[in-house]
Design an enzyme around this catalytic site. Sequence first.
Site, PDB file in Angstrom:
ATOM      1  N   ASP A  14      -9.362  -1.580  -1.494  1.00 28.36           N
ATOM      2  CA  ASP A  14     -10.272  -2.626  -1.034  1.00 28.36           C
ATOM      3  C   ASP A  14     -10.932  -3.403  -2.169  1.00 28.36           C
ATOM      4  O   ASP A  14     -12.074  -3.860  -2.054  1.00 28.36           O
ATOM      5  CB  ASP A  14     -11.364  -2.025  -0.117  1.00 28.36           C
ATOM      6  CG  ASP A  14     -10.755  -1.287   1.055  1.00 28.36           C
ATOM      7  OD1 ASP A  14      -9.680  -1.703   1.510  1.00 28.36           O
ATOM      8  OD2 ASP A  14     -11.351  -0.287   1.499  1.00 28.36           O
ATOM      9  N   LYS A  17      -7.555  -7.250  -3.223  1.00 29.87           N
ATOM     10  CA  LYS A  17      -6.175  -7.584  -3.617  1.00 29.87           C
ATOM     11  C   LYS A  17      -5.616  -8.749  -2.796  1.00 29.87           C
ATOM     12  O   LYS A  17      -5.011  -9.672  -3.340  1.00 29.87           O
ATOM     13  CB  LYS A  17      -5.267  -6.350  -3.430  1.00 29.87           C
ATOM     14  CG  LYS A  17      -5.685  -5.159  -4.285  1.00 29.87           C
ATOM     15  CD  LYS A  17      -4.860  -3.934  -3.973  1.00 29.87           C
ATOM     16  CE  LYS A  17      -5.126  -3.304  -2.628  1.00 29.87           C
ATOM     17  NZ  LYS A  17      -6.458  -2.727  -2.447  1.00 29.87           N
ATOM     18  N   GLY A  41      -5.507  -2.927   4.525  1.00 36.82           N
ATOM     19  CA  GLY A  41      -6.126  -4.055   5.220  1.00 36.82           C
ATOM     20  C   GLY A  41      -6.506  -5.061   4.157  1.00 36.82           C
ATOM     21  O   GLY A  41      -7.432  -4.821   3.379  1.00 36.82           O
ATOM     22  N   HIS A  42      -5.755  -6.142   4.060  1.00 40.23           N
ATOM     23  CA  HIS A  42      -5.978  -7.136   2.998  1.00 40.23           C
ATOM     24  C   HIS A  42      -6.549  -8.410   3.618  1.00 40.23           C
ATOM     25  O   HIS A  42      -5.897  -9.060   4.431  1.00 40.23           O
ATOM     26  CB  HIS A  42      -4.658  -7.420   2.262  1.00 40.23           C
ATOM     27  CG  HIS A  42      -4.148  -6.218   1.503  1.00 40.23           C
ATOM     28  ND1 HIS A  42      -2.997  -6.227   0.768  1.00 40.23           N
ATOM     29  CD2 HIS A  42      -4.668  -4.970   1.371  1.00 40.23           C
ATOM     30  CE1 HIS A  42      -2.831  -5.034   0.215  1.00 40.23           C
ATOM     31  NE2 HIS A  42      -3.817  -4.251   0.567  1.00 40.23           N
ATOM     32  N   GLN A 231      -3.668   0.002  -1.283  1.00 35.65           N
ATOM     33  CA  GLN A 231      -4.543   1.111  -1.692  1.00 35.65           C
ATOM     34  C   GLN A 231      -4.999   0.879  -3.139  1.00 35.65           C
ATOM     35  O   GLN A 231      -5.067  -0.258  -3.565  1.00 35.65           O
ATOM     36  CB  GLN A 231      -3.822   2.473  -1.549  1.00 35.65           C
ATOM     37  CG  GLN A 231      -3.602   2.908  -0.106  1.00 35.65           C
ATOM     38  CD  GLN A 231      -2.462   2.200   0.584  1.00 35.65           C
ATOM     39  OE1 GLN A 231      -1.344   2.230   0.119  1.00 35.65           O
ATOM     40  NE2 GLN A 231      -2.729   1.550   1.696  1.00 35.65           N
TER      41      GLN A 231
HETATM   42  P1  GDP Z   1      -8.019  -5.382  -0.273  1.00 37.86           P
HETATM   43  O1  GDP Z   1      -7.639  -4.258   0.604  1.00 37.86           O
HETATM   44  O2  GDP Z   1      -7.995  -4.998  -1.721  1.00 37.86           O
HETATM   45  O3  GDP Z   1      -7.239  -6.636  -0.025  1.00 37.86           O
HETATM   46  O4  GDP Z   1      -9.545  -5.697   0.044  1.00 37.86           O
HETATM   47  P2  GDP Z   1     -10.225  -5.805   1.510  1.00 37.86           P
HETATM   48  O5  GDP Z   1      -9.799  -7.057   2.139  1.00 37.86           O
HETATM   49  O6  GDP Z   1      -9.995  -4.556   2.273  1.00 37.86           O
HETATM   50  O7  GDP Z   1     -11.750  -5.780   1.127  1.00 37.86           O
HETATM   51  C1  GDP Z   1     -12.313  -6.725   0.295  1.00 37.86           C
HETATM   52  C2  GDP Z   1     -13.446  -7.405   1.063  1.00 37.86           C
HETATM   53  O8  GDP Z   1     -14.256  -8.134   0.161  1.00 37.86           O
HETATM   54  C3  GDP Z   1     -12.949  -8.420   2.065  1.00 37.86           C
HETATM   55  O9  GDP Z   1     -13.848  -8.473   3.142  1.00 37.86           O
HETATM   56  C4  GDP Z   1     -12.981  -9.732   1.286  1.00 37.86           C
HETATM   57  O10 GDP Z   1     -13.150 -10.871   2.121  1.00 37.86           O
HETATM   58  C5  GDP Z   1     -14.211  -9.522   0.439  1.00 37.86           C
HETATM   59  N1  GDP Z   1     -14.188 -10.172  -0.880  1.00 37.86           N
HETATM   60  C6  GDP Z   1     -13.138 -10.369  -1.724  1.00 37.86           C
HETATM   61  N2  GDP Z   1     -13.559 -10.922  -2.870  1.00 37.86           N
HETATM   62  C7  GDP Z   1     -14.881 -11.071  -2.764  1.00 37.86           C
HETATM   63  C8  GDP Z   1     -15.902 -11.570  -3.645  1.00 37.86           C
HETATM   64  O11 GDP Z   1     -15.666 -11.958  -4.766  1.00 37.86           O
HETATM   65  N3  GDP Z   1     -17.188 -11.560  -3.165  1.00 37.86           N
HETATM   66  C9  GDP Z   1     -17.516 -11.110  -1.927  1.00 37.86           C
HETATM   67  N4  GDP Z   1     -18.785 -11.133  -1.560  1.00 37.86           N
HETATM   68  N5  GDP Z   1     -16.574 -10.632  -1.082  1.00 37.86           N
HETATM   69  C10 GDP Z   1     -15.292 -10.605  -1.509  1.00 37.86           C
HETATM   70  P1  IMO Z   2      -6.109  -1.265   0.982  1.00 37.54           P
HETATM   71  O1  IMO Z   2      -4.680  -1.683   0.676  1.00 37.54           O
HETATM   72  C1  IMO Z   2      -9.049   1.920   1.096  1.00 37.54           C
HETATM   73  C2  IMO Z   2      -7.646   5.928   2.168  1.00 37.54           C
HETATM   74  C3  IMO Z   2      -8.093   6.481   3.509  1.00 37.54           C
HETATM   75  C4  IMO Z   2      -8.074   7.970   3.198  1.00 37.54           C
HETATM   76  C5  IMO Z   2      -6.873   8.119   2.278  1.00 37.54           C
HETATM   77  C6  IMO Z   2      -5.604   8.545   2.989  1.00 37.54           C
HETATM   78  O2  IMO Z   2      -6.761  -2.044   2.053  1.00 37.54           O
HETATM   79  O3  IMO Z   2      -6.889  -1.193  -0.289  1.00 37.54           O
HETATM   80  P2  IMO Z   2      -3.910   7.407   4.689  1.00 37.54           P
HETATM   81  O4  IMO Z   2      -4.137   6.602   5.926  1.00 37.54           O
HETATM   82  O5  IMO Z   2      -3.182   6.691   3.624  1.00 37.54           O
HETATM   83  O6  IMO Z   2      -3.331   8.744   4.983  1.00 37.54           O
HETATM   84  O7  IMO Z   2      -5.396   7.702   4.125  1.00 37.54           O
HETATM   85  O8  IMO Z   2      -6.684   6.849   1.685  1.00 37.54           O
HETATM   86  N1  IMO Z   2      -6.973   4.609   2.254  1.00 37.54           N
HETATM   87  C7  IMO Z   2      -7.542   3.458   1.867  1.00 37.54           C
HETATM   88  N2  IMO Z   2      -8.791   3.201   1.420  1.00 37.54           N
HETATM   89  N3  IMO Z   2      -8.150   0.930   1.184  1.00 37.54           N
HETATM   90  C8  IMO Z   2      -6.892   1.172   1.604  1.00 37.54           C
HETATM   91  O9  IMO Z   2      -5.928   0.216   1.574  1.00 37.54           O
HETATM   92  C9  IMO Z   2      -6.554   2.478   2.015  1.00 37.54           C
HETATM   93  N4  IMO Z   2      -5.442   3.043   2.510  1.00 37.54           N
HETATM   94  C10 IMO Z   2      -5.710   4.350   2.647  1.00 37.54           C
HETATM   95  O10 IMO Z   2      -9.362   6.008   3.830  1.00 37.54           O
HETATM   96  O11 IMO Z   2      -9.220   8.322   2.463  1.00 37.54           O
HETATM   97 MG    MG Z   3      -8.425  -3.167   2.240  1.00 36.58          MG
END
Ligand code: GDP
Ligand code: IMO
Ligand code: MG
Length: 430
Positions: A14, A17, A41-42, A231
């Site tokens: 998270d 990415k 979840g991107h 991840q």
């Molecule tokens: P990913 O899994 O690495 O793609 O990241 P996620 O989408 O799960 O989580 C990142 C969260 O932070 C999302 O809700 C994005 O919209 C938000 N986000 C990304 N970059 C920034 C930033 O620079 N500032 C803020 N406030 N939010 C951000």
């Molecule tokens: P993105 O790509 C954050 C965590 C789960 C759990 C562990 C194992 O959005 O960054 P799994 O479902 O793979 O068996 O879970 O890994 N986990 C993540 N945490 N971002 C993710 O993906 C994750 N994918 C799995 O919360 O602790």
């Molecule tokens: Mg994510």
Amino acid sequence: MSKVDVLLGLQWGDEGKGKIVDVLTPDYDVIARFQGGPNAGHTLEFNGIKHVLHIIPSGIFHKEKKNVIGNGVLIDPFIFSEEIENLQKRGVDATQNLYISKKAHLILPSHRMLDCANEMAKGRSKIGSTLKGIGPAYTDKIARSGLRVGDILEFDFKEKYELQKIQHLQLAKTLKYDVDSFRVADMTLEEYEAKWFESLNIIKKFNLINSEYFLNDCLKKGMKVLAEGAQGSMLDIDFGSYPFVTSSSTITAGVCSGLGVAPSKIGRVMGITKAYCTRVGAGPFPTELFDDDGEELQNKGNEFGSTTGRPRRCGWIDIPALKYTCMLNGVTELLVTKIDVLNDFEEVKVCEKYSVNGTLTDEIPFEYNSVEVQPQYAKYKGWKVDLKGIESYEALPENLKEYVKTLENLVGVPVKAISISPDRKDVLFK
Ligand code: GDP
Ligand code: IMO
Ligand code: MG
């Protein structure tokens, strides 16, 4: 001959990415996912819309770019078809520019059921899985009994499927799991199974390919390929805080096996880190905060899982972990996201070293899960400036730039860009 650039998360996932891939996509011809599955979840935000992708690469909103789901990825056809439908609602038709490896493994409904069974059996030591079936599906892959995307085109697919299902049901029985209690979005296993089979017809509409040939041909033609990690490196199956990890190779090495490209064809490696840390699920997190600062990071950062909605654990940035993951990945440049979340802090803390059993170290101990790891903090002055509307790196507050310089010096890798909001337009390159 061009090379594959890599973009991946250096923490526990998270890191932002999806957003950064979307921003970089105009510089590339092909975006490819190499591991993970719907546990990811991107989030992408632009023009006032917010969109979350799980299996589909984050370049999909650029219709002239090719997107590839590589052999190392796991696909749940039902979740995939939901994603396709959601994209259609946004006017995106992915059938032309999305390519799927025939070698990518399938997540069966009974894999999801087993994920629940495993977690329940683990009781207090559960991993906190996203329950998308990741562990059981990769287990079958390694045990050489998995089913792959290409198999859905074979006449005996249903037969192979039933064989797998019987084994999964037996396993659930051994784990004393009540299969009748299993639900996915209110559906029983049988109901989910029916939807799952319907979804296979959606997958069949896509370009199902040998993606290793496809990608190597692209490189030969001089096309630019970006590999999108899911991840984070601290969740890697080998180097993360095992067993509190995911089941795939989330590091640069995973790009080679997950796409079929040789190590000599890896180019730049872009590592993403938040300006602080978060983690979802169980497992060690030395800099985790249980005070007002932690709450502020969670609220300002809106730290709730993009896949499961669970609150993310929050803490200060962890340099030993970053140095470790930069080493494992061969990171050539850093991208720092969510620095705006720190705007209101009087001071910002940085964990520069760990104290383990009274000894200072910046090495991640083997006993990460069991030993007490005390973070050693240095404090830096906050900037107390709203970053909204700032359009260049130079225009950022001095204290913020000092903080970035500190990270660069401590980690030993240059920062290429920082992100100051969820929106596509708010990435400032140095
Ligand atoms: P990913 O899994 O690495 O793609 O990241 P996620 O989408 O799960 O989580 C990142 C969260 O932070 C999302 O809700 C994005 O919209 C938000 N986000 C990304 N970059 C920034 C930033 O620079 N500032 C803020 N406030 N939010 C951000
Ligand atoms: P993105 O790509 C954050 C965590 C789960 C759990 C562990 C194992 O959005 O960054 P799994 O479902 O793979 O068996 O879970 O890994 N986990 C993540 N945490 N971002 C993710 O993906 C994750 N994918 C799995 O919360 O602790
Ligand atoms: Mg994510």
